[in-house]
Design an enzyme around this catalytic site. Structure first.
Site, short mmCIF file in Angstrom:
data_model
loop_
_atom_site.label_atom_id
_atom_site.label_comp_id
_atom_site.label_asym_id
_atom_site.label_seq_id
_atom_site.Cartn_x
_atom_site.Cartn_y
_atom_site.Cartn_z
N GLU A 245 17.28 65.79 113.60
CA GLU A 245 17.21 67.13 113.01
C GLU A 245 18.12 67.09 111.80
O GLU A 245 19.34 67.06 111.93
CB GLU A 245 17.66 68.17 114.04
CG GLU A 245 17.27 69.59 113.65
CD GLU A 245 18.40 70.33 112.96
OE1 GLU A 245 18.39 70.33 111.71
OE2 GLU A 245 19.26 70.88 113.65
N CYS A 279 21.41 74.35 108.42
CA CYS A 279 20.35 73.51 107.87
C CYS A 279 19.04 74.28 107.71
O CYS A 279 18.20 73.93 106.87
CB CYS A 279 20.14 72.28 108.75
SG CYS A 279 19.96 72.67 110.50
#
Length: 471
Positions: A245, A279
């Site tokens: 990720e 993010c």
């Protein structure tokens, strides 16, 4: 000076013969608040071997036993939630209200959701002439970031335990004290010794050993795209599974049918939560070109209402960024943007009346070309780029013109149009008319350079399972 030792192996905190130290700096005032005793490579080897030996015990746990262990961890986190929140605010400067609520609640949600998944999940099924068995993949190495320490740590831990995997985790060195609490909570559970092991130190020292170790069966990493690529390259030597990720440059498409006086402030808040250190933050705000001047005015007015300052104050909206390296990187991005784009709020330096700490002025640029670095690079701070579009086809083209594809947002009164737009966006998640994904166990992960694999709920569990056919 408070020292913290996070080397936890085979059910005990270990004191290494060889110790290196890392100063822990409060991002709000730049003062040293503690010292991390870094794990040696020798102790990392011991942790991996402990997990390898404990794997049989972990995979032999019944589903009810796994649920019980997760429930014990959940209870422990809830009992110590205020303590953990205080540590998160100290370590990364998150405003205390954010630490007490979103930071803690996301970790709690992952534990609760994973327990519910185990209520329904079928690890065995009979097919047409054969049987399918879902087996734990084996020793799972978890490498987690500093920006959402409880969220990213507990989603991985919960899924790994639910699958029956033994764990070696390396949390970020910047969240050493909150990580210690997590280890203490798990230590108090009934997880077999060696089923959970923690090492802590610089990623450059420990990461390569973990990545290519032949006793590690999979790696789940959350962090930068550059580091993720390096992990994948090293892991290829042992053909282990790698779930990544990574970075993002998420888009928020605001359609022209919404109330802009409400939608634009919400969009800015979504981008700036956690001081922009997410993010999945929607750092590219796409608005109709005929609305640009109105958007600029609304954005400027809203920015003036945001309070940047002491993260211990309940009135604070934005705290500092995590360290000087991040601060200097963000300043350089802002400087470059000021030379090529229209700055409508914020800019270089600390906010007024703040002379210490890694505080960033909440910064907004308008009329940003989608090929400008402001729109292509992950800045990881409170910096928003407003981009105009002519029609929704162009909005989709702009949205997909990115090397990243982690998350995306849409604001529209017409949910049918929003759904059609969502289907076209190349990202792992689209959030329509909501502030965040909330507590739902929806899969989270990216397309393209934002990574591979998924976390949370059923999809997170399956990252840690192998599929076996018996014919």
């Amino acid at each position: 000076m408070t020292k913290v030792n996070n080397t936890y192996i085979n059910g005990n905190f270990q004191k290494s013969d060889y110790i290196s130290y890392l100063d822990l700096i409060n991002p709000s005032n730049e003062k040293i608040y503690g010292v991390l005793e870094c794990t040696s490579v020798n102790d990392l080897e011991k942790a991996i071997h402990a997990a390898f030996i404990a794997q049989n015990a972990c995979m032999s746990l019944s589903i009810s036993e796994r649920k019980h262990i997760l429930s014990q961890i959940l209870t422990g986190i809830i009992e110590r939630r205020d303590e953990i929140a205080s540590m998160i605010t100290l370590e990364m400067g998150a405003p205390i209200n954010l630490s007490k609520n979103a930071h803690i609640q996301m970790g709690i949600d992952h534990l609760e959701n994973t327990i519910h998944v185990l209520d329904e999940y079928k690890f065995e099924s009979n097919e047409n002439g054969y049987k399918i068995i879902k087996m734990p993949i084996g020793v799972a190495a978890l490498i987690t970031p500093w920006n959402w320490p409880l969220n990213q740590t507990l989603t991985k831990i919960a899924s790994a335990i639910a699958a029956g995997c033994a764990i070696v985790i390396k949390p970020s060195e910047y969240c050493a004290f909150s990580s210690k609490i997590i280890a203490e909570v798990i230590d108090a559970s009934d997880l077999p010794p060696g089923g959970f092991n923690m090492v802590n130190g610089l990623g450059a020292d420990l990461g390569p050993v973990i990545s290519q170790h032949n006793l590690v069966d999979m790696i789940s990493f959350t962090g930068s795209t550059e580091v993720g690529i390096g992990i994948q390259e090293l892991a290829a030597k042992t053909v282990k599974r790698v779930s990544l990720e990574l970075g993002g440059k998420s888009v928020h498409i605001v359609c022209d049918d919404v109330n802009f006086s409400e939608a634009i402030p919400t969009a800015i808040n979504q981008c700036f939560i956690n001081s922009g250190q997410s993010c999945s933050a929607p750092t590219r705000l796409l608005v109709p070109e005929h609305k640009m001047e109105e958007v600029k005015s609304i954005a400027t007015n809203h920015i003036n209402t945001l309070i940047t300052g002491d993260p211990l104050s309940e009135n604070t909206h934005l705290g500092p960024v995590v360290n000087n390296k991040q601060y200097m990187s963000i300043q350089q991005h802002i400087k470059n943007g000021m030379e090529s784009c229209e700055l409508i709020s914020g800019g270089l330096g600390r906010p007024d009346n703040i002379d210490k700490g890694f505080f960033i002025k909440p910064t907004v640029f308008s009329n940003v070309p989608n090929n400008n670095a402001l729109a292509t690079e992950e800045i990881f701070g409170p910096v928003l780029s407003i981009i105009s579009y002519g029609d929704l086809d162009e909005a989709i083209a702009i949205a997909n013109d990115s090397k990243y594809g982690l998350s995306s947002y849409i604001s529209s009164k017409d949910t049918e149009i929003a759904y059609k737009l969502a289907q076209q966006i190349k990202a792992g998640q689209t959030i329509i008319n909501k502030v965040s994904r909330g507590s739902v166990p929806a899969p989270f992960g990216g397309f393209k350079m934002s990574g591979n694999g998924r976390e949370h709920g059923k999809f997170g569990l399956e990252e840690y399972l192998e599929v076996k056919a018996i014919i």
